[in-house]
Design a protein around this motif. Sequence first.
Motif, PDB file in Angstrom:
ATOM      1  N   ALA A  30       0.853  -1.185   0.000  1.00 35.60           N
ATOM      2  CA  ALA A  30       0.000   0.000   0.000  1.00 35.60           C
ATOM      3  C   ALA A  30       0.888   1.234   0.000  1.00 35.60           C
ATOM      4  CB  ALA A  30      -0.918   0.007   1.221  1.00 35.60           C
ATOM      5  N   VAL A  31       0.490   2.263  -0.731  1.00 38.22           N
ATOM      6  CA  VAL A  31       1.209   3.523  -0.703  1.00 38.22           C
ATOM      7  C   VAL A  31       0.397   4.524   0.119  1.00 38.22           C
ATOM      8  CG1 VAL A  31       0.196   4.358  -2.890  1.00 38.22           C
ATOM      9  CG2 VAL A  31       2.367   5.301  -2.064  1.00 38.22           C
ATOM     10  N   ALA A  32       1.096   5.220   1.022  1.00 36.27           N
ATOM     11  CA  ALA A  32       0.486   6.266   1.849  1.00 36.27           C
ATOM     12  C   ALA A  32       1.220   7.568   1.518  1.00 36.27           C
ATOM     13  CB  ALA A  32       0.610   5.919   3.330  1.00 36.27           C
ATOM     14  N   PRO A  33       0.761   8.323   0.520  1.00 35.19           N
ATOM     15  CA  PRO A  33       1.595   9.372  -0.057  1.00 35.19           C
ATOM     16  C   PRO A  33       1.570  10.725   0.634  1.00 35.19           C
ATOM     17  CG  PRO A  33      -0.407   9.151  -1.336  1.00 35.19           C
ATOM     18  CD  PRO A  33      -0.454   8.078  -0.279  1.00 35.19           C
ATOM     19  N   ASN A  34       0.628  10.953   1.572  1.00 35.31           N
ATOM     20  CA  ASN A  34       0.594  12.309   2.137  1.00 35.31           C
ATOM     21  C   ASN A  34       0.375  12.380   3.647  1.00 35.31           C
ATOM     22  OD1 ASN A  34      -2.114  11.540   1.906  1.00 35.31           O
ATOM     23  ND2 ASN A  34      -2.780  13.437   0.929  1.00 35.31           N
ATOM     24  N   GLY A  35      -0.534  11.608   4.213  1.00 34.56           N
ATOM     25  CA  GLY A  35      -0.812  11.725   5.638  1.00 34.56           C
ATOM     26  C   GLY A  35      -1.517  13.029   5.956  1.00 34.56           C
ATOM     27  N   GLY A  36      -1.632  13.304   7.248  1.00 33.18           N
ATOM     28  CA  GLY A  36      -2.354  14.498   7.674  1.00 33.18           C
ATOM     29  C   GLY A  36      -1.478  15.566   8.272  1.00 33.18           C
ATOM     30  N   ARG A  37      -0.161  15.330   8.343  1.00 27.71           N
ATOM     31  CA  ARG A  37       0.732  16.248   9.037  1.00 27.71           C
ATOM     32  C   ARG A  37       1.699  16.977   8.115  1.00 27.71           C
ATOM     33  NH1 ARG A  37      -0.278  11.814  12.091  1.00 27.71           N
ATOM     34  NH2 ARG A  37      -0.714  12.096  14.320  1.00 27.71           N
ATOM     35  N   ARG A  38       2.313  16.247   7.196  1.00 28.93           N
ATOM     36  CA  ARG A  38       3.353  16.854   6.364  1.00 28.93           C
ATOM     37  C   ARG A  38       2.758  17.793   5.318  1.00 28.93           C
ATOM     38  NH1 ARG A  38       6.976  11.617   6.534  1.00 28.93           N
ATOM     39  NH2 ARG A  38       8.663  12.426   7.849  1.00 28.93           N
ATOM     40  N   LEU A  51      -6.264  -0.029  -8.256  1.00 31.03           N
ATOM     41  CA  LEU A  51      -5.804   0.165  -6.884  1.00 31.03           C
ATOM     42  C   LEU A  51      -7.009   0.133  -5.952  1.00 31.03           C
ATOM     43  CD1 LEU A  51      -3.243   3.143  -6.979  1.00 31.03           C
ATOM     44  CD2 LEU A  51      -2.721   0.719  -6.673  1.00 31.03           C
ATOM     45  N   VAL A  52      -6.865  -0.505  -4.806  1.00 27.92           N
ATOM     46  CA  VAL A  52      -7.822  -0.316  -3.727  1.00 27.92           C
ATOM     47  C   VAL A  52      -7.634   1.104  -3.214  1.00 27.92           C
ATOM     48  CG1 VAL A  52      -8.444  -0.987  -1.377  1.00 27.92           C
ATOM     49  CG2 VAL A  52      -7.820  -2.744  -3.056  1.00 27.92           C
ATOM     50  N   VAL A  53      -8.733   1.841  -3.046  1.00 32.07           N
ATOM     51  CA  VAL A  53      -8.659   3.197  -2.494  1.00 32.07           C
ATOM     52  C   VAL A  53      -9.168   3.146  -1.051  1.00 32.07           C
ATOM     53  CG1 VAL A  53      -9.398   5.599  -2.678  1.00 32.07           C
ATOM     54  CG2 VAL A  53      -8.973   4.258  -4.757  1.00 32.07           C
ATOM     55  N   GLN A  54      -8.266   3.425  -0.129  1.00 38.35           N
ATOM     56  CA  GLN A  54      -8.592   3.415   1.294  1.00 38.35           C
ATOM     57  C   GLN A  54      -8.515   4.845   1.830  1.00 38.35           C
ATOM     58  OE1 GLN A  54      -5.631   2.443   4.403  1.00 38.35           O
ATOM     59  NE2 GLN A  54      -6.889   0.630   4.849  1.00 38.35           N
ATOM     60  N   ILE A  55      -9.572   5.299   2.478  1.00 38.37           N
ATOM     61  CA  ILE A  55      -9.535   6.603   3.127  1.00 38.37           C
ATOM     62  C   ILE A  55      -9.143   6.418   4.593  1.00 38.37           C
ATOM     63  CG2 ILE A  55     -11.325   7.448   1.564  1.00 38.37           C
ATOM     64  CD1 ILE A  55     -13.221   7.508   4.048  1.00 38.37           C
ATOM     65  N   THR A  56      -8.842   7.526   5.256  1.00 37.52           N
ATOM     66  CA  THR A  56      -8.527   7.463   6.676  1.00 37.52           C
ATOM     67  C   THR A  56      -9.654   8.088   7.489  1.00 37.52           C
ATOM     68  OG1 THR A  56      -6.899   8.021   8.379  1.00 37.52           O
ATOM     69  CG2 THR A  56      -7.328   9.694   6.738  1.00 37.52           C
ATOM     70  N   VAL A  81      -5.334   7.384   1.457  1.00 41.08           N
ATOM     71  CA  VAL A  81      -5.369   8.819   1.182  1.00 41.08           C
ATOM     72  C   VAL A  81      -5.914   9.625   2.356  1.00 41.08           C
ATOM     73  CG1 VAL A  81      -5.546   8.524  -1.309  1.00 41.08           C
ATOM     74  CG2 VAL A  81      -7.637   8.677   0.053  1.00 41.08           C
ATOM     75  N   HIS A  82      -5.311  10.798   2.532  1.00 35.77           N
ATOM     76  CA  HIS A  82      -5.815  11.862   3.402  1.00 35.77           C
ATOM     77  C   HIS A  82      -6.225  13.025   2.513  1.00 35.77           C
ATOM     78  CE1 HIS A  82      -4.064  10.573   7.460  1.00 35.77           C
ATOM     79  NE2 HIS A  82      -3.599   9.666   6.601  1.00 35.77           N
ATOM     80  N   VAL A  83      -7.188  13.817   2.964  1.00 41.57           N
ATOM     81  CA  VAL A  83      -7.562  15.040   2.254  1.00 41.57           C
ATOM     82  C   VAL A  83      -7.316  16.231   3.180  1.00 41.57           C
ATOM     83  CG1 VAL A  83      -9.208  13.962   0.685  1.00 41.57           C
ATOM     84  CG2 VAL A  83      -9.993  14.731   2.936  1.00 41.57           C
ATOM     85  N   ARG A  84      -7.193  17.403   2.570  1.00 38.43           N
ATOM     86  CA  ARG A  84      -6.869  18.631   3.309  1.00 38.43           C
ATOM     87  C   ARG A  84      -7.904  19.715   3.005  1.00 38.43           C
ATOM     88  NH1 ARG A  84      -1.303  18.492   4.594  1.00 38.43           N
ATOM     89  NH2 ARG A  84      -0.641  16.299   4.583  1.00 38.43           N
ATOM     90  N   ASP A  85      -7.964  20.690   3.911  1.00 42.39           N
ATOM     91  CA  ASP A  85      -8.818  21.841   3.663  1.00 42.39           C
ATOM     92  C   ASP A  85      -8.069  22.864   2.806  1.00 42.39           C
ATOM     93  OD1 ASP A  85      -7.094  23.264   5.337  1.00 42.39           O
ATOM     94  OD2 ASP A  85      -8.457  23.218   7.049  1.00 42.39           O
ATOM     95  N   ARG A  86      -8.665  24.025   2.593  1.00 42.19           N
ATOM     96  CA  ARG A  86      -8.069  25.028   1.701  1.00 42.19           C
ATOM     97  C   ARG A  86      -6.732  25.545   2.221  1.00 42.19           C
ATOM     98  NH1 ARG A  86     -13.253  28.793  -0.134  1.00 42.19           N
ATOM     99  NH2 ARG A  86     -14.354  27.160  -1.314  1.00 42.19           N
ATOM    100  N   ASP A  87      -6.535  25.449   3.523  1.00 39.35           N
ATOM    101  CA  ASP A  87      -5.281  25.905   4.116  1.00 39.35           C
ATOM    102  C   ASP A  87      -4.255  24.784   4.256  1.00 39.35           C
ATOM    103  OD1 ASP A  87      -6.203  28.572   4.469  1.00 39.35           O
ATOM    104  OD2 ASP A  87      -7.328  27.927   6.246  1.00 39.35           O
ATOM    105  N   GLY A  88      -4.590  23.606   3.727  1.00 38.58           N
ATOM    106  CA  GLY A  88      -3.668  22.470   3.782  1.00 38.58           C
ATOM    107  C   GLY A  88      -3.717  21.686   5.059  1.00 38.58           C
ATOM    108  N   HIS A  89      -4.723  21.928   5.893  1.00 36.88           N
ATOM    109  CA  HIS A  89      -4.820  21.223   7.165  1.00 36.88           C
ATOM    110  C   HIS A  89      -5.620  19.932   7.027  1.00 36.88           C
ATOM    111  CE1 HIS A  89      -4.412  25.517   8.915  1.00 36.88           C
ATOM    112  NE2 HIS A  89      -3.225  24.945   8.807  1.00 36.88           N
ATOM    113  N   HIS A  90      -5.381  19.002   7.929  1.00 38.45           N
ATOM    114  CA  HIS A  90      -6.077  17.710   7.942  1.00 38.45           C
ATOM    115  C   HIS A  90      -7.589  17.907   7.951  1.00 38.45           C
ATOM    116  CE1 HIS A  90      -6.986  13.565   8.924  1.00 38.45           C
ATOM    117  NE2 HIS A  90      -7.591  13.933  10.033  1.00 38.45           N
TER     118      HIS A  90
END
Length: 279
Positions: free
Chosen positions: A14-22, A85-90, A54-63
């Motif tokens: 599985a690839v986790a390309p972004n997370g909620g922090r970086r 690809l299986v698409v898994q959300i957090t 996958v993680h998604v962000r708001d307009r300011d790039g926050h989790h």
Amino acid sequence: MRPVASRPDPVAIAVAPNGGRRTKADHPALPITPDELAHVAAASLDSGAAMIHVHVRDRDGHHLLDAEAYRTVTAAIRASVDERLVVQITSEALGIYRPEQQMRVVLEARPEAVSLALRELLPDQTYEAGFAAFLETLRREKITPQIILYTPEEATYLAMLAGRGLIPFDNVPVLYVLGRYAVGQTSRPADLLPFLAPGTAAASHWMVCAFGNQEAACVTAAALLGGNARVGFENNLFLPDGTPASGSQDLVAATKRSVEACGLTLANADTLRGQWDAA
């Protein structure tokens, strides 16, 4: 420890390309937008991935936990790679969202798969009944959960819940996190051993993620012992030799080379789906 001399089933990456922090300040190639995530999905598929987390962000790039944002990014990924690809959300809270908010966004987004941190959704025993009802809804809606476990004690707790009939899956998939989110955190393969020690509850389908440039070594050790691998910029920006990766697809490729050098084969998305159905 429960060693596996050889495994007949292929290893899922599985690839986790972004997370909620970086952010892009950590690495300019860290994907934030739907189009960027779709691009890394295609590149990671070509490098050997079977799933994208996958993680998604708001307009300011926050989790952000938001059903519409998840639907948008899922559509972009599907347009790029279809069902390959299986698409898994957090449902990760990051200290922002309460358990009921985490569960609601999953039910509204209706993803193929979702990761659920046991410690976030069950902060104490009063949440057990609600968590069990939530999992039953996921089962009915054919949404595959993956339970995130940070300690062997959490694995034992999950097994206890299953023994009490509160986990409506015969063998729910789990993710073992080797280490913790901290500045400079570096995981090592030996960090896996407590999860596999005698007396620790065994999972039929398990995956490992790790921090730092020993990521590939950690997940390869897991693969040799019967587990699966999650790699990517969420937890690590570096190749095994310590040089910066150009993107999460590089970390997938490094893991593919390491796993195949051990004589193991890789799962594709359909194989992973079949493993989950059989678990």
